[in-house]
Motif scaffolding. Structure first.
Motif, PDB file in Angstrom:
ATOM      1  N   GLY A   1      20.653  54.851  86.617  1.00 20.48           N
ATOM      2  CA  GLY A   1      20.117  55.230  88.015  1.00 20.48           C
ATOM      3  C   GLY A   1      21.194  56.056  88.774  1.00 20.48           C
ATOM      4  N   LYS A   2      22.421  56.526  87.821  1.00 16.96           N
ATOM      5  CA  LYS A   2      23.357  57.391  88.628  1.00 16.96           C
ATOM      6  C   LYS A   2      22.937  58.673  88.708  1.00 16.96           C
ATOM      7  N   ARG A   3      23.105  59.329  89.795  1.00 11.72           N
ATOM      8  CA  ARG A   3      22.619  60.784  90.129  1.00 11.72           C
ATOM      9  C   ARG A   3      23.686  61.793  89.704  1.00 11.72           C
ATOM     10  N   TYR A   4      23.329  62.894  89.060  1.00 14.48           N
ATOM     11  CA  TYR A   4      24.283  63.950  88.901  1.00 14.48           C
ATOM     12  C   TYR A   4      23.665  65.459  89.521  1.00 14.48           C
ATOM     13  N   LEU A   5      24.645  65.912  89.968  1.00 13.11           N
ATOM     14  CA  LEU A   5      24.303  67.308  90.625  1.00 13.11           C
ATOM     15  C   LEU A   5      24.162  68.353  89.559  1.00 13.11           C
ATOM     16  N   ASP A   6      23.442  69.122  88.951  1.00 12.56           N
ATOM     17  CA  ASP A   6      23.451  70.067  88.103  1.00 12.56           C
ATOM     18  C   ASP A   6      24.042  71.623  88.403  1.00 12.56           C
ATOM     19  N   GLY A   7      25.468  71.332  88.170  1.00 16.40           N
ATOM     20  CA  GLY A   7      26.334  72.739  88.477  1.00 16.40           C
ATOM     21  C   GLY A   7      26.157  73.508  87.184  1.00 16.40           C
ATOM     22  N   SER A   8      25.447  73.369  86.277  1.00 13.72           N
ATOM     23  CA  SER A   8      25.644  74.345  85.156  1.00 13.72           C
ATOM     24  C   SER A   8      24.322  74.755  84.743  1.00 13.72           C
ATOM     25  N   ALA A   9      23.167  74.332  85.560  1.00 13.61           N
ATOM     26  CA  ALA A   9      21.903  74.530  85.279  1.00 13.61           C
ATOM     27  C   ALA A   9      21.339  74.261  83.831  1.00 13.61           C
ATOM     28  N   GLY A  10      21.621  72.967  83.552  1.00  8.74           N
ATOM     29  CA  GLY A  10      21.126  72.266  82.399  1.00  8.74           C
ATOM     30  C   GLY A  10      22.309  72.406  81.306  1.00  8.74           C
TER      31      GLY A  10
ATOM     32  N   LEU B   1      28.946  65.392  88.996  1.00  7.52           N
ATOM     33  CA  LEU B   1      28.750  66.729  89.048  1.00  7.52           C
ATOM     34  C   LEU B   1      28.741  67.380  87.538  1.00  7.52           C
ATOM     35  N   VAL B   2      27.746  68.003  87.180  1.00 11.39           N
ATOM     36  CA  VAL B   2      27.731  68.757  85.760  1.00 11.39           C
ATOM     37  C   VAL B   2      28.239  70.044  85.978  1.00 11.39           C
ATOM     38  N   THR B   3      29.338  70.279  85.256  1.00  7.67           N
ATOM     39  CA  THR B   3      30.095  71.714  84.917  1.00  7.67           C
ATOM     40  C   THR B   3      30.015  71.995  83.353  1.00  7.67           C
ATOM     41  N   PHE B   4      30.381  73.336  83.218  1.00  9.71           N
ATOM     42  CA  PHE B   4      30.513  73.799  81.792  1.00  9.71           C
ATOM     43  C   PHE B   4      32.078  74.332  81.404  1.00  9.71           C
ATOM     44  N   GLN B   5      32.394  73.694  80.853  1.00 14.59           N
ATOM     45  CA  GLN B   5      34.022  73.970  80.498  1.00 14.59           C
ATOM     46  C   GLN B   5      34.218  74.843  79.137  1.00 14.59           C
TER      47      GLN B   5
ATOM     48  N   MET C   1      24.404  83.913  90.870  1.00 16.86           N
ATOM     49  CA  MET C   1      24.708  82.675  90.502  1.00 16.86           C
ATOM     50  C   MET C   1      25.286  82.319  89.604  1.00 16.86           C
ATOM     51  N   MET C   2      26.125  83.200  88.924  1.00 20.61           N
ATOM     52  CA  MET C   2      26.892  82.984  87.611  1.00 20.61           C
ATOM     53  C   MET C   2      28.460  83.205  88.157  1.00 20.61           C
ATOM     54  N   CYS C   3      28.799  81.920  88.249  1.00 15.95           N
ATOM     55  CA  CYS C   3      30.248  82.056  88.569  1.00 15.95           C
ATOM     56  C   CYS C   3      31.135  81.305  87.750  1.00 15.95           C
ATOM     57  N   GLY C   4      32.485  81.561  87.868  1.00 12.47           N
ATOM     58  CA  GLY C   4      33.509  80.560  87.054  1.00 12.47           C
ATOM     59  C   GLY C   4      34.755  80.699  87.584  1.00 12.47           C
ATOM     60  N   LEU C   5      35.589  79.916  87.208  1.00  6.34           N
ATOM     61  CA  LEU C   5      37.064  79.979  87.522  1.00  6.34           C
ATOM     62  C   LEU C   5      37.985  79.781  86.388  1.00  6.34           C
ATOM     63  N   GLU C   6      39.242  80.164  86.555  1.00  6.04           N
ATOM     64  CA  GLU C   6      40.112  80.092  85.713  1.00  6.04           C
ATOM     65  C   GLU C   6      41.315  79.221  85.983  1.00  6.04           C
ATOM     66  N   PHE C   7      41.732  78.410  85.034  1.00  9.02           N
ATOM     67  CA  PHE C   7      42.855  77.593  85.447  1.00  9.02           C
ATOM     68  C   PHE C   7      44.163  78.058  84.780  1.00  9.02           C
TER      69      PHE C   7
ATOM     70  N   MET D   1      38.705  77.876  81.376  1.00  9.32           N
ATOM     71  CA  MET D   1      37.877  78.281  82.360  1.00  9.32           C
ATOM     72  C   MET D   1      36.862  77.256  82.454  1.00  9.32           C
ATOM     73  N   LEU D   2      36.038  77.401  83.573  1.00  5.85           N
ATOM     74  CA  LEU D   2      34.666  76.678  83.947  1.00  5.85           C
ATOM     75  C   LEU D   2      33.638  77.699  84.149  1.00  5.85           C
ATOM     76  N   LEU D   3      32.416  77.269  83.828  1.00  3.15           N
ATOM     77  CA  LEU D   3      31.369  77.869  84.340  1.00  3.15           C
ATOM     78  C   LEU D   3      30.568  77.226  85.530  1.00  3.15           C
ATOM     79  N   ILE D   4      30.427  77.889  86.577  1.00  3.16           N
ATOM     80  CA  ILE D   4      29.665  77.096  87.734  1.00  3.16           C
ATOM     81  C   ILE D   4      28.241  78.067  87.925  1.00  3.16           C
ATOM     82  N   THR D   5      27.289  77.412  87.389  1.00  4.02           N
ATOM     83  CA  THR D   5      25.974  78.088  87.300  1.00  4.02           C
ATOM     84  C   THR D   5      24.768  77.315  87.857  1.00  4.02           C
ATOM     85  N   PRO D   6      24.722  76.860  88.875  1.00  2.00           N
ATOM     86  CA  PRO D   6      23.634  75.787  89.294  1.00  2.00           C
ATOM     87  C   PRO D   6      22.161  76.481  89.254  1.00  2.00           C
TER      88      PRO D   6
END
Ligand SMILES: Cc1ncc(COP(=O)(O)O)c(C=O)c1O
Length: 458
Positions: free
Chosen positions: A41-50, A408-412, A373-379, A424-429
Motif C-alpha cells: 500500500g505504499k505510494r510512489y510518485l512517478d518522477g521518471s514516467a515509468g 519518489l521514482v527517479t532514474f539514475q 518535461m525531459m529534465c536532469g541534473l548532474e552531481f 546524473m539523474l533523469l527527472i521525466t514525470p
C-alpha cells in the motif's frame, strides 16, 4: 523482516532475473495518474514516467485500457507476412499527420516492438537505400560518444554509452563517433555561442576522414537521455548537422525513442530545431508503456526505393505491427491530442525546470538542464572545478534508492564525463503531472538531497 520470511521472499524472486541482484524490489500492484502503489500500500510518485521517459499520459487511463480490450476481443495477432490490420492502418495515418517538416503526410512507418529494433531498422533502411541507388559502398553510421540508441549487439557498435558496450567490444562493428553536444563540459573547452558549434561541425571532419563514399548515416538524440542526463543540443546544432548531411549525401537519423510524442514540448523533438530528418526511430511514449511498440518512420522517397526492389524489408520481428499495440498507440496519441499534452509539456516543463534549478543550492548539484518535461541534473564533488564523484560512491544510485524510500521514482545514470565518471539523474514525470505534484516531488528531492549530500561530502 524475520530471516524465514526474508528467505521466502528471496526464493520467490530468484527465478526471474531483475536489473538488480541484492534486494527484493517492491511489487507494484496498482497505478493511476502519476502514482504507483506497491503490495504493502505504499505510494510512489512517478518522477521518471515509468522507467526513463515512457508513461507520457500517466498510468491507468481508462480509454486506453478499453481500446486494448476492444482490440483484444477482435484479434490479438495477425501474421504480418500475409495480413494487415485496422489499427495499424489507422496508426500509419496518425503518425504521418504528426511527422515533422516535409515528412508530414509524406512518410511511411514500420512498426516494431522496441526502441532498439526501431534503430536497427533505421540503419538497415539507410544501408538498403544506398545499395539500391547505386552507392553500395555507403554502409557506416556515425554516432556520438555518450549517446545511447539501444541494447542489441549491432546497435552497441553505433551508440557511445561505454557501460553498455565495452564488454561486447569484439562482437560488433565499431562505427566512428563524434563528441557530444554537451555545453556544461564542452569537449572542445569552448563556450556557446562563440564556439560556432564546433561539436556539430565535427561531423564534417569525421565524414571527410572516413571518406564520404563509406558513410550512410549519422544518428543522434535531440536531447540525450540516459547517457548524459537530459542534455538538449544547443540552438543551431541540428541545422548545421542537416546541412552537412545534405552536402555529403548522408542520411540523418534522429533517435526519438525518448523525445518523441510530446516529451520535450513538440510532437517530435527535432521540431525544436526546425529540421526534417530522413529517418526517425521512436518507441516508449508512443504507447505510453501500456504495450510494447516502436516505429521507424522514413520519407516516402526512401521507402519507395525499397519497394521498387520487389523484396520485403527484411527487418523486424515476429510480433511487429501487433494489432493490440497499434490500437493502444492510436488511443494514446488521440489522448495526447485531446488533452493538449504537447503544449502542456512545454509549459509545465518550464515550471519543472525552474523548480529543479532551486536544487543548485546544494553543493553536490553542479548542473540542472532539460527541455520540456525531459529534465536532469548532474552531481559534482566540486561545483567550481566540476570534478565528478568517485564512481565507487555511486552517488546517483544512492539518490535513486533514497528517493524511492521516500516514495519518489527517479532514474539514475552514470558516465556523462567520459563514459565512466559522472553521476546524473533523469527527472521525466508523466506529462499530466500538476504543479502541486511537481512541488511534492521537489520536496522529496530536497529531503533526499540533504541525506545524500551528508553521506558523500565530508
Ligand atoms: C534514446 C534511446 N534510444 C533507444 C533506446 C532503446 O529502446 P528500448 O529499450 O525500447 O529497446 C532507448 C532506451 O532507453 C533510448 O533511451
Amino acid at each position: 523482516m524475520d530471516t524465514k520470511v526474508m528467505d521466502d521472499v528471496i526464493m520467490r524472486f530468484k527465478p526471474a532475473v531483475h536489473r538488480f541482484w541484492k534486494r527484493p524490489a517492491p511489487i507494484i500492484t496498482r497505478a493511476e495518474g502519476v502514482y504507483l502503489w506497491d503490495q504493502d500500500g505504499k505510494r510512489y510518485l512517478d518522477g521518471s514516467a515509468g522507467s526513463s521517459v515512457v508513461v507520457n499520459i500517466g498510468h491507468g487511463v481508462q480509454s486506453v485500457i478499453d481500446a486494448m480490450y476492444e482490440q483484444a476481443r477482435k484479434v490479438c495477432f495477425a501474421a504480418p507476412h500475409v495480413f494487415s490490420n485496422e489499427p495499424m492502418l489507422e496508426l500509419g495515418q496518425l503518425v504521418a499527420s504528426h511527422a515533422p517538416g516535409t515528412m508530414r503526410y509524406n512518410c511511411r512507418s514500420w512498426f516494431g516492438c522496441t526502441g532498439t529494433d526501431a534503430v536497427d531498422s533505421a540503419v538497415r533502411l539507410a544501408r538498403l537505400y544506398y545499395v539500391h541507388t547505386g552507392k553500395p559502398s555507403k554502409y557506416a553510421v556515425i554516432g556520438r560518444w555518450r549517446g545511447f540508441h539501444g541494447n542489441n549487439i549491432a546497435v552497441a557498435g553505433i551508440h557511445g554509452h561505454t557501460l553498455r558496450r565495452r564488454y561486447y567490444y569484439p562482437m560488433y562493428v565499431n562505427f566512428p563517433k563524434i563528441p557530444p553536444a554537451y555545453c556544461y563540459r564542452c569537449p572542445f573547452e569552448k563556450t556557446y555561442p562563440d564556439c560556432n558549434l564546433k561539436c556539430a561541425r565535427q561531423l564534417e571532419t569525421e565524414i571527410r576522414q572516413q571518406g564520404q563514399e563509406n558513410i550512410a548515416a549519422f544518428i543522434a538524440e535531440p536531447v540525450v537521455g540516459a547517457a548524459l542526463g537530459a542534455v538538449p543540443a544547443p540552438p543551431g546544432y541540428f541545422e548545421v548537422i542537416r546541412d552537412i548531411c545534405d552536402r555529403y549525401d548522408v542520411k540523418l537519423i534522429v533517435d526519438e525513442v525518448m523525445t518523441g510524442w510530446g516529451r520535450i514540448g513538440y510532437w517530435f523533438g527535432i521540431e525544436a530545431w526546425g529540421v526534417t530528418p530522413d529517418i526517425i526511430a521512436t518507441a516508449k511514449g508512443m504507447t505510453s508503456g501500456y504495450t510494447p511498440l516502436s516505429a521507424t518512420i522514413a520519407s516516402e522517397e526512401m521507402w519507395q526505393v525499397v519497394e521498387d526492389t520487389g523484396h520485403p524489408f527484411l527487418a523486424g520481428h515476429t510480433l511487429n505491427e501487433n494489432p493490440v499495440s497499434c490500437a493502444v498507440a492510436v488511443e494514446v496519441i488521440r489522448y495526447v491530442e485531446k488533452h493538449n499534452l504537447v503544449e502542456r509539456s512545454r509549459e509545465m516543463g518550464e515550471y519543472l525546470l525552474s523548480r529543479l534549478k532551486e536544487l543548485l543550492e546544494f553543493d553536490i548539484v553542479g548542473d540542472v538542464r532539460g527541455k520540456g518535461m525531459m529534465c536532469g541534473l548532474e552531481f559534482v564533488k566540486d561545483k567550481k572545478t566540476k570534478e565528478p564523484f568517485d564512481p565507487g560512491l555511486k552517488v546517483a544510485a544512492r539518490f535513486q534508492a533514497e528517493a524511492l524510500e521516500r516514495g519518489l521514482v527517479t532514474f539514475q545514470c552514470t558516465g556523462c564525463v567520459d563514459g565512466v565518471m559522472g553521476d546524473m539523474l533523469l527527472i521525466t514525470p508523466p506529462l499530466v503531472i500538476t504543479r502541486e505534484q511537481i512541488d511534492e516531488m521537489i520536496e522529496i528531492m530536497r529531503e533526499t538531497m540533504k541525506v545524500v549530500q551528508s553521506q558523500v561530502l565530508h
